[in-house]
Design a protein around this motif. Structure first.
Motif, PDB file in Angstrom:
ATOM      1  N   ASP A  18      48.826  54.366  60.289  1.00  0.00           N
ATOM      2  CA  ASP A  18      47.592  54.318  61.077  1.00  0.00           C
ATOM      3  C   ASP A  18      46.451  54.980  60.313  1.00  0.00           C
ATOM      4  O   ASP A  18      46.665  55.748  59.379  1.00  0.00           O
ATOM      5  CB  ASP A  18      47.805  54.986  62.440  1.00  0.00           C
ATOM      6  N   ARG A  21      46.260  58.910  59.838  1.00  0.00           N
ATOM      7  CA  ARG A  21      47.134  59.485  58.781  1.00  0.00           C
ATOM      8  C   ARG A  21      46.591  59.113  57.398  1.00  0.00           C
ATOM      9  O   ARG A  21      46.680  59.895  56.469  1.00  0.00           O
ATOM     10  CB  ARG A  21      48.574  58.976  58.901  1.00  0.00           C
ATOM     11  N   ASP A  95      49.146  69.464  61.967  1.00  0.00           N
ATOM     12  CA  ASP A  95      48.936  68.586  63.138  1.00  0.00           C
ATOM     13  C   ASP A  95      49.968  68.794  64.244  1.00  0.00           C
ATOM     14  O   ASP A  95      49.666  69.396  65.254  1.00  0.00           O
ATOM     15  CB  ASP A  95      48.842  67.118  62.663  1.00  0.00           C
ATOM     16  N   ARG A  96      51.178  68.333  64.075  1.00  0.00           N
ATOM     17  CA  ARG A  96      52.194  68.529  65.114  1.00  0.00           C
ATOM     18  C   ARG A  96      52.987  69.791  64.799  1.00  0.00           C
ATOM     19  O   ARG A  96      53.200  70.103  63.628  1.00  0.00           O
ATOM     20  CB  ARG A  96      53.117  67.313  65.186  1.00  0.00           C
ATOM     21  N   PRO A 143      51.318  67.538  70.149  1.00  0.00           N
ATOM     22  CA  PRO A 143      49.975  67.212  70.635  1.00  0.00           C
ATOM     23  C   PRO A 143      50.002  66.502  71.999  1.00  0.00           C
ATOM     24  O   PRO A 143      49.118  66.722  72.833  1.00  0.00           O
ATOM     25  CB  PRO A 143      49.413  66.287  69.553  1.00  0.00           C
ATOM     26  N   ARG A 147      48.095  68.250  74.951  1.00  0.00           N
ATOM     27  CA  ARG A 147      46.925  67.549  75.494  1.00  0.00           C
ATOM     28  C   ARG A 147      47.083  67.364  76.995  1.00  0.00           C
ATOM     29  O   ARG A 147      46.149  67.535  77.771  1.00  0.00           O
ATOM     30  CB  ARG A 147      46.728  66.195  74.780  1.00  0.00           C
ATOM     31  N   ASN A 198      45.500  59.126  72.341  1.00  0.00           N
ATOM     32  CA  ASN A 198      44.720  58.862  71.119  1.00  0.00           C
ATOM     33  C   ASN A 198      43.891  57.584  71.275  1.00  0.00           C
ATOM     34  O   ASN A 198      44.047  56.844  72.259  1.00  0.00           O
ATOM     35  CB  ASN A 198      45.592  58.853  69.850  1.00  0.00           C
ATOM     36  N   ASP A 223      40.566  61.366  68.901  1.00  0.00           N
ATOM     37  CA  ASP A 223      40.607  61.235  67.428  1.00  0.00           C
ATOM     38  C   ASP A 223      39.193  61.111  66.864  1.00  0.00           C
ATOM     39  O   ASP A 223      38.851  61.768  65.895  1.00  0.00           O
ATOM     40  CB  ASP A 223      41.436  60.061  66.883  1.00  0.00           C
ATOM     41  N   TYR A 246      39.436  64.924  66.531  1.00  0.00           N
ATOM     42  CA  TYR A 246      40.697  65.580  66.183  1.00  0.00           C
ATOM     43  C   TYR A 246      40.818  65.539  64.662  1.00  0.00           C
ATOM     44  O   TYR A 246      41.329  64.579  64.091  1.00  0.00           O
ATOM     45  CB  TYR A 246      41.877  64.867  66.848  1.00  0.00           C
TER      46      TYR A 246
HETATM   47  C1  FRU Z   1      48.226  59.520  64.268  1.00  0.00           C
HETATM   48  C2  FRU Z   1      48.245  60.204  65.602  1.00  0.00           C
HETATM   49  C3  FRU Z   1      46.833  60.482  66.062  1.00  0.00           C
HETATM   50  C4  FRU Z   1      47.046  61.614  66.976  1.00  0.00           C
HETATM   51  C5  FRU Z   1      48.050  62.400  66.181  1.00  0.00           C
HETATM   52  C6  FRU Z   1      48.879  63.329  66.969  1.00  0.00           C
HETATM   53  O1  FRU Z   1      49.505  59.241  63.803  1.00  0.00           O
HETATM   54  O2  FRU Z   1      48.927  59.432  66.531  1.00  0.00           O
HETATM   55  O3  FRU Z   1      46.227  59.374  66.648  1.00  0.00           O
HETATM   56  O4  FRU Z   1      45.893  62.301  67.277  1.00  0.00           O
HETATM   57  O5  FRU Z   1      48.855  61.460  65.542  1.00  0.00           O
HETATM   58  O6  FRU Z   1      49.870  63.915  66.209  1.00  0.00           O
END
Ligand code: FRU
Length: 330
Positions: A18, A21, A95-96, A143, A147, A198, A223, A246
């Motif tokens: 995506d 990333r 991120d996560r 997340p 959220r 997202n 995002d 984000y």
């Molecule tokens: C991308 C995503 C983002 C989201 C994030 C959360 O892979 O899905 O859209 O904000 O990961 O970890």
């Protein structure tokens, strides 16, 4: 010292198909150009926690100097991250999150705060007693949980209600299919606002609304990526009512990796800021991000030119040395 040796950073990415990333990777590579002796190896777990554990094991075997990990799901990835950290390899979580504090540094948006900011936005923008349909990111990923919790907290004591909850797993196609199924099975479902964890899911929810002739629904995502078909454009085009920044933290991750490997001081927790984007500010936000994208493209071009000039210089230097030796012998 760091200058003398090539240092390898292994990055275990949970998924990479995506734009968010991809933006993270681009930020990382751009930042890496400032540290020529850092090398980045990325492994994509394609959304499978099992694969991610294997990827991290491979990095361990390779003997990477530092691990960056964006955990697909928090629980399953915790053990292996702790193991790497305890073995003495620095670990940056991005991120996560994992469910442990055994890592060197964390970088990412504060997802609980993002949820709360969404809640504040909803409270100040819309009348009470609106019903919310929520489309979740992957349940086991931090997340999504944060959220949801943040939003829930912000709406406590109001008459805003979470009426329906669907599993979108962060994925455009999954969200689309689940929402379609839901509307087919519940043709009388009534909701005023669709909150998606997202933007890609929010945009696909908008498409499903169109298919089903639902016109009134307010749609909110998260995002706020620039670029065609991404969040900012979708707010600009009226497909989404609001989105929330984000940041990916890709550049910051490399900077902190460098600090760790150079034995410089760094913060363990690095929380990045969010902001709401809606019709009131989307144009200025787009202008700003477009400018940044242009500048970044220029920096990349300059880097490429410098790299090719260095190559020319090195080959000319080689020739001169050969020439010098030949002269000496003669
Ligand atoms: C991308 C995503 C983002 C989201 C994030 C959360 O892979 O899905 O859209 O904000 O990961 O970890």
């Amino acid at each position: 010292p760091v200058e003398e040796k090539k240092l390898i950073i292994g990055f275990s990415q949970c998924v990479s198909n995506d734009a968010w990333r991809q933006a993270m990777h681009e930020e990382m590579y751009r930042e890496l150009s400032f540290y020529p002796n850092l090398e980045l190896v990325i492994k994509d777990a394609k959304g499978e926690s099992e694969t991610q554990i294997e990827d991290i094991r491979d990095f361990q075997k390779m003997g990477v100097d530092l691990l960056i990990v964006s955990p697909n799901e928090s629980e399953p990835i915790t053990g292996i991250v702790e193991e790497v950290f305890r073995s003495g390899t620095p670990v940056i979580v991005i991120d996560r999150k994992i469910v442990s504090s055994q890592y060197s540094a964390y970088i990412g948006g504060d997802n609980y705060e993002i949820g709360q900011t969404v809640g504040q936005y909803i409270k100040t923008t819309y009348p009470e007693h609106i019903d919310i349909l929520e489309i979740w990111g992957l349940r086991g990923s931090s997340p999504a949980i944060d959220r949801h919790q943040g939003l829930k907290r912000a709406l406590e004591g109001t008459s805003f209600a979470f009426k329906y909850q669907l599993e979108g797993e962060w994925e455009r196609d999954v969200a689309k299919q689940k929402f379609r199924e839901f509307l087919s099975v519940n043709p009388d479902a009534s909701f005023d606002l669709i909150f998606c964890h997202n933007d890609v899911m929010a945009i696909s929810a908008g498409e499903v609304c169109q298919e089903f002739g639902i016109e009134h629904a307010i749609i909110i995502g998260i995002d706020a990526l620039p670029g065609p078909r991404a969040g900012l454009q979708a707010v600009n085009d009226g497909i989404l009512d609001a989105t929330f920044f984000y940041p990916t933290g890709g550049d910051k991750a490399i900077e902190i990796a460098w600090r760790i490997l150079s034995n410089e001081s760094f913060d363990k927790e690095n929380l990045l800021q969010t902001a709401a984007v809606d019709v009131s500010n989307v144009r200025i936000m787009k202008q700003q991000t477009d400018r940044i994208i242009n500048q970044q493209a220029n920096i990349s071009r300059q880097n490429e030119m410098i790299a090719s000039q260095i190559k020319v210089y090195q080959s000319q230097r080689g020739l001169l040395i050969v020439f010098g030796i030949t002269l000496c012998i003669a």
